[in-house]
Design a protein around this motif. Structure first.
Motif, PDB file in Angstrom:
ATOM      1  N   ALA A  37       0.836  -1.205   0.000  1.00  0.00           N
ATOM      2  CA  ALA A  37       0.000   0.000   0.000  1.00  0.00           C
ATOM      3  C   ALA A  37       0.873   1.258   0.000  1.00  0.00           C
ATOM      4  O   ALA A  37       0.565   2.242  -0.683  1.00  0.00           O
ATOM      5  CB  ALA A  37      -0.916  -0.007   1.226  1.00  0.00           C
ATOM      6  N   GLN A  38       1.984   1.213   0.747  1.00  0.00           N
ATOM      7  CA  GLN A  38       2.905   2.348   0.760  1.00  0.00           C
ATOM      8  C   GLN A  38       3.525   2.553  -0.613  1.00  0.00           C
ATOM      9  O   GLN A  38       3.693   3.685  -1.079  1.00  0.00           O
ATOM     10  CB  GLN A  38       4.006   2.113   1.794  1.00  0.00           C
ATOM     11  N   GLN A  83       2.171   1.859  -3.423  1.00  0.00           N
ATOM     12  CA  GLN A  83       1.131   2.452  -4.264  1.00  0.00           C
ATOM     13  C   GLN A  83       1.005   3.945  -3.998  1.00  0.00           C
ATOM     14  O   GLN A  83       0.859   4.748  -4.926  1.00  0.00           O
ATOM     15  CB  GLN A  83      -0.205   1.747  -4.006  1.00  0.00           C
ATOM     16  N   GLU A  84       1.101   4.331  -2.733  1.00  0.00           N
ATOM     17  CA  GLU A  84       1.036   5.754  -2.374  1.00  0.00           C
ATOM     18  C   GLU A  84       2.202   6.524  -2.987  1.00  0.00           C
ATOM     19  O   GLU A  84       2.050   7.669  -3.417  1.00  0.00           O
ATOM     20  CB  GLU A  84       1.047   5.912  -0.851  1.00  0.00           C
ATOM     21  N   TYR A  85       3.369   5.897  -3.016  1.00  0.00           N
ATOM     22  CA  TYR A  85       4.548   6.524  -3.608  1.00  0.00           C
ATOM     23  C   TYR A  85       4.505   6.536  -5.132  1.00  0.00           C
ATOM     24  O   TYR A  85       5.323   7.191  -5.776  1.00  0.00           O
ATOM     25  CB  TYR A  85       5.819   5.803  -3.165  1.00  0.00           C
ATOM     26  N   GLY A  86       3.576   5.768  -5.697  1.00  0.00           N
ATOM     27  CA  GLY A  86       3.513   5.664  -7.151  1.00  0.00           C
ATOM     28  C   GLY A  86       4.522   4.697  -7.733  1.00  0.00           C
ATOM     29  O   GLY A  86       4.859   4.768  -8.923  1.00  0.00           O
TER      30      GLY A  86
END
Length: 227
Positions: free
Chosen positions: A177-178, A180-183
């Motif tokens: 999930a992290q 994904q947040e960072y792209g």
């Protein structure tokens, strides 16, 4: 005393470029060891599954997997493997795709979180990648993973319990999930001190340069704060 530079690495132990990136990072940092003011670095590995739909036991070789699951021809797959084998050799890694056992890596990621909690993550990460790419060992089954945990200096019974309970699965998902947040869309991906993102298996010199740069920035900030 300046705090250590934190390098967070999103990786999959079944990613050939991740092992190359790992070795280049290590060699890049080693090149700074003789500096008068050598950077102090802390590395932490984070979970990223490139192929979460992979079965625990895939029947076939790496060419079969790439052609069946990635939609490329066997000829293209062989060319890709030849290329990455050559790059790995430059990093001192003798890849053996002919004996590689393709598998699902979620359990290996869970075990890496268990190892992190017990202070042996770096040791286990090296053993997992070496087992997979160099030795043709299976890294998706509990028995094989427990053996690798023991080789890394971890308690075998505790490692088996960690896998059977799946209590580190949430930590794997949190890492993803992290990312994904960072792209982050591909690995390896390196986050340096929480502010610089470096994508891909960069050359040794790139890691040497960024370690020195960030350490210099740390020193300047510390001197300014003390002034």
């Amino acid at each position: 005393m300046t705090d250590a530079i934190k390098i967070d690495v999103w990786t999959d132990i079944a990613c050939p470029w991740c092992y190359i990136g790992k070795r280049n990072l290590e060699n890049g940092l080693a090149a700074t060891a003789a500096d008068d003011d050598a950077p102090v670095v802390e590395i932490e590995y984070h979970s990223f599954e490139l192929s979460p739909d992979t079965p625990e036991d895939f029947h076939g070789g790496e060419v079969d997997y790439l052609s069946q699951h990635k939609g490329i021809s066997p000829e293209q797959a062989r060319e890709m493997l030849d290329r990455v084998t050559g790059v790995a050799a430059e990093a001192g890694l003798a890849y053996r795709f002919d004996i590689l056992q393709h598998t699902n890596t979620v359990k290996a990621h869970e075990l890496l979180h268990f190892a992190k909690e017990n202070g042996r993550q770096l040791e286990l990460a090296e053993l997992l990648m070496s087992a997979y790419f160099l030795e043709g060992r299976h890294v998706g089954r509990d028995d094989d993973l427990v053996q690798l945990a023991v080789e890394a200096g971890l308690d075998g019974d505790a490692a088996r319990d960690a896998l059977s309970s799946q209590r580190y699965r949430a930590a794997v998902r949190a890492d993803q999930a992290q990312a994904q947040e960072y792209g982050i869309q591909g690995v390896p991906f390196f986050v340096i001190d929480g502010k610089y993102g470096v994508s891909g298996a960069q050359p040794v010199e790139a890691f040497t340069q960024i370690a020195r740069q960030v350490w210099g920035e740390r020193r300047e900030a510390s001197a300014t704060a003390d002034a």
